[in-house]
Write a protein that holds these residues in place. Structure first.
Motif, mmCIF file in Angstrom:
data_model
loop_
_atom_site.group_PDB
_atom_site.id
_atom_site.type_symbol
_atom_site.label_atom_id
_atom_site.label_comp_id
_atom_site.label_asym_id
_atom_site.label_seq_id
_atom_site.Cartn_x
_atom_site.Cartn_y
_atom_site.Cartn_z
ATOM 1 N N ARG A 78 28.995 47.019 -56.569
ATOM 2 C CA ARG A 78 29.277 46.309 -57.165
ATOM 3 C C ARG A 78 29.624 46.255 -58.391
ATOM 4 O O ARG A 78 30.790 47.269 -58.341
ATOM 5 C CB ARG A 78 28.144 46.428 -57.689
ATOM 6 N N ALA A 79 30.584 45.419 -58.705
ATOM 7 C CA ALA A 79 31.936 45.690 -60.217
ATOM 8 C C ALA A 79 31.107 43.872 -61.044
ATOM 9 O O ALA A 79 30.781 42.875 -60.480
ATOM 10 C CB ALA A 79 32.849 44.800 -59.345
ATOM 11 N N THR A 80 31.442 43.989 -61.940
ATOM 12 C CA THR A 80 32.079 42.782 -62.910
ATOM 13 C C THR A 80 32.852 42.790 -63.124
ATOM 14 O O THR A 80 34.021 43.732 -63.429
ATOM 15 C CB THR A 80 30.994 43.169 -63.977
ATOM 16 N N ILE A 81 34.312 41.750 -63.303
ATOM 17 C CA ILE A 81 34.571 41.320 -63.784
ATOM 18 C C ILE A 81 35.087 40.247 -64.614
ATOM 19 O O ILE A 81 34.021 39.729 -64.798
ATOM 20 C CB ILE A 81 35.645 40.195 -62.575
ATOM 21 N N ARG A 82 35.921 41.207 -66.013
ATOM 22 C CA ARG A 82 36.086 40.228 -67.184
ATOM 23 C C ARG A 82 37.390 39.578 -67.354
ATOM 24 O O ARG A 82 37.965 39.953 -66.921
ATOM 25 C CB ARG A 82 36.320 41.236 -68.571
ATOM 26 N N THR A 83 36.784 38.110 -67.465
ATOM 27 C CA THR A 83 38.349 37.449 -67.198
ATOM 28 C C THR A 83 38.859 37.569 -68.371
ATOM 29 O O THR A 83 38.621 37.794 -69.220
ATOM 30 C CB THR A 83 38.038 36.218 -66.425
ATOM 31 N N LYS A 84 40.405 36.899 -68.073
ATOM 32 C CA LYS A 84 41.009 37.235 -69.966
ATOM 33 C C LYS A 84 40.801 36.064 -71.080
ATOM 34 O O LYS A 84 40.805 36.050 -72.057
ATOM 35 C CB LYS A 84 42.354 36.231 -69.483
ATOM 36 N N ASN A 85 39.921 34.823 -70.054
ATOM 37 C CA ASN A 85 39.388 33.916 -70.955
ATOM 38 C C ASN A 85 37.653 34.746 -71.850
ATOM 39 O O ASN A 85 36.647 33.766 -72.077
ATOM 40 C CB ASN A 85 39.013 32.584 -70.723
ATOM 41 N N GLY A 86 37.281 35.665 -71.098
ATOM 42 C CA GLY A 86 35.929 36.111 -71.669
ATOM 43 C C GLY A 86 34.542 36.066 -70.945
ATOM 44 O O GLY A 86 34.416 36.738 -70.695
ATOM 45 N N LEU A 87 35.143 35.923 -69.774
ATOM 46 C CA LEU A 87 33.922 35.249 -68.811
ATOM 47 C C LEU A 87 33.836 36.546 -67.683
ATOM 48 O O LEU A 87 34.658 37.797 -68.075
ATOM 49 C CB LEU A 87 34.184 34.542 -67.883
ATOM 50 N N THR A 132 46.381 45.869 -65.370
ATOM 51 C CA THR A 132 45.148 45.493 -66.043
ATOM 52 C C THR A 132 45.575 45.713 -67.477
ATOM 53 O O THR A 132 45.695 46.752 -68.097
ATOM 54 C CB THR A 132 43.791 45.671 -65.233
ATOM 55 N N PRO A 133 45.255 44.607 -68.632
ATOM 56 C CA PRO A 133 45.430 43.946 -69.668
ATOM 57 C C PRO A 133 44.054 45.519 -70.673
ATOM 58 O O PRO A 133 44.816 46.640 -71.451
ATOM 59 C CB PRO A 133 45.113 43.133 -70.460
ATOM 60 N N ARG A 134 43.061 45.378 -70.230
ATOM 61 C CA ARG A 134 42.069 46.397 -70.808
ATOM 62 C C ARG A 134 42.250 46.107 -71.743
ATOM 63 O O ARG A 134 40.954 47.084 -72.705
ATOM 64 C CB ARG A 134 42.060 47.583 -70.428
ATOM 65 N N ASP A 135 42.200 44.679 -72.419
ATOM 66 C CA ASP A 135 42.161 44.757 -74.053
ATOM 67 C C ASP A 135 40.293 44.171 -74.717
ATOM 68 O O ASP A 135 39.976 44.481 -75.703
ATOM 69 C CB ASP A 135 42.773 43.450 -74.848
ATOM 70 N N GLN A 136 40.354 43.455 -73.939
ATOM 71 C CA GLN A 136 38.615 43.522 -74.111
ATOM 72 C C GLN A 136 37.406 44.431 -73.734
ATOM 73 O O GLN A 136 37.294 45.008 -72.290
ATOM 74 C CB GLN A 136 37.846 42.182 -73.719
ATOM 75 N N GLU A 137 36.170 43.906 -74.193
ATOM 76 C CA GLU A 137 35.371 45.444 -73.909
ATOM 77 C C GLU A 137 34.887 45.149 -72.371
ATOM 78 O O GLU A 137 34.787 43.462 -71.909
ATOM 79 C CB GLU A 137 33.703 45.610 -74.435
ATOM 80 N N ALA A 138 33.992 45.840 -71.757
ATOM 81 C CA ALA A 138 34.302 46.112 -70.108
ATOM 82 C C ALA A 138 32.482 45.468 -70.046
ATOM 83 O O ALA A 138 31.955 45.049 -70.833
ATOM 84 C CB ALA A 138 34.285 47.390 -69.727
ATOM 85 N N CYS A 139 32.700 44.010 -69.274
ATOM 86 C CA CYS A 139 31.744 44.032 -69.018
ATOM 87 C C CYS A 139 29.960 44.916 -68.293
ATOM 88 O O CYS A 139 30.435 45.817 -67.940
ATOM 89 C CB CYS A 139 30.623 42.466 -68.284
ATOM 90 N N GLU A 140 28.455 44.330 -68.916
ATOM 91 C CA GLU A 140 27.761 45.587 -68.742
ATOM 92 C C GLU A 140 27.489 45.417 -67.442
ATOM 93 O O GLU A 140 27.812 43.991 -66.603
ATOM 94 C CB GLU A 140 26.274 45.188 -69.269
ATOM 95 N N LEU A 141 26.794 46.320 -66.649
ATOM 96 C CA LEU A 141 27.187 46.260 -65.083
ATOM 97 C C LEU A 141 25.979 47.349 -65.009
ATOM 98 O O LEU A 141 25.876 49.410 -65.237
ATOM 99 C CB LEU A 141 28.286 47.550 -64.534
ATOM 100 N N SER A 142 24.189 47.514 -63.984
ATOM 101 C CA SER A 142 23.532 48.031 -64.040
ATOM 102 C C SER A 142 23.801 49.145 -62.389
ATOM 103 O O SER A 142 24.736 48.458 -61.575
ATOM 104 C CB SER A 142 22.390 47.124 -63.591
ATOM 105 N N SER A 143 23.709 50.642 -62.901
ATOM 106 C CA SER A 143 23.449 51.037 -61.733
ATOM 107 C C SER A 143 22.759 50.989 -60.824
ATOM 108 O O SER A 143 22.907 52.225 -60.279
ATOM 109 C CB SER A 143 23.510 52.659 -62.335
ATOM 110 N N ASN A 144 21.710 50.120 -60.926
ATOM 111 C CA ASN A 144 20.607 49.928 -60.338
ATOM 112 C C ASN A 144 20.860 48.930 -58.949
ATOM 113 O O ASN A 144 22.124 48.063 -59.121
ATOM 114 C CB ASN A 144 19.433 49.652 -60.530
#
Length: 228
Positions: free
Chosen positions: A125-134, A216-228
């Motif tokens: 499972r993954a959560t992508i943080r786009t450059k426009n903040g989504l 990857t820039p990794r300038d923004q905070e990573a999105c929340e990702l549940s381990s469940n």
């Protein structure tokens, strides 16, 4: 018929012209073939020397071979147990820029790998943080290969993923192959591994004809990702 004398006007010189029947035409000298074997031998010696030199240079500049993960890790744990949990996507490399285009809008990606509900299956499972903040959630199901660390993606029979160890602490390298593309991907347990890790990854993949590189820039905070 005797030769006739011809006197050159104003020069006081004269010469005798030979009758046509008495003129001898000499055939052009042909090189001796006696030296051909030695020339051929020299050519073979030069060619052999060039091949020998090429072999030496090829061994010196040969790309280092990355170590593919084995089903039994150094600490005795069996694959995939040591590689479950959270990962961050750091960089990618491919023969062409188009093969990395899918990551162009990405600022960072956080993944979580868990064992599947049935044997020989993994859930990613993954959560992508786009450059426009989504934040864009994604998920995949992988099937393990008996006696190997190669992964097959469910719903993508053309896709194969190979896993390689990384000299960087907490790192791992993946090689994804599918229809019309091939790319290397660098992951780490930390979102900001040492720069040396990225440099080594880029140097290795560039040597393997993957000149296109994406960090990857990794300038923004990573999105929340549940381990469940």
């Amino acid at each position: 018929m005797k030769g006739s004398r011809v006197k050159a006007r104003g020069l006081g010189a004269e010469w005798t012209e030979q009758p046509a029947g008495d003129r001898a035409v000499k055939a052009p000298a042909t090189p001796s073939r006696a030296s051909d074997p030695s020339c051929l031998k020299m050519f073979h010696q030069i060619w052999a020397a060039l091949l020998y030199l090429y072999g030496i240079l090829n061994s010196i500049y040969q790309c280092p071979e990355p170590s593919q993960l084995t089903t039994l890790e150094m600490d005795g744990k069996e694959f995939p147990e040591p590689h479950l949990g959270q990962w961050y996507f750091i960089a990618g490399a491919a023969p062409t820029r188009e093969e990395l285009a899918t990551f162009d809008p990405v600022d960072n990606i956080v993944f979580n790998m868990t064992a599947g509900s049935i044997p020989m299956q993994l859930q990613l499972r993954a959560t992508i943080r786009t450059k426009n903040g989504l934040c864009v959630p994604r998920k995949w199901t992988y099937h393990l290969t008996e006696g190997s660390t190669d992964l097959r993606t469910e719903g993508r029979p053309d896709m194969k993923t190979e896993l390689f160890s990384s000299s960087c602490p907490g790192g791992i390298m993946l090689k994804e192959m599918g229809q019309g593309y091939q790319r290397f991907l660098l992951y780490n347990r930390s979102p900001h591994p040492p720069e040396k890790c990225v440099e080594e990854f880029q140097s290795l993949t560039s040597c393997m004809d993957s000149k296109a590189f994406l960090l990857t820039p990794r300038d923004q905070e990573a999105c929340e990702l549940s381990s469940n």
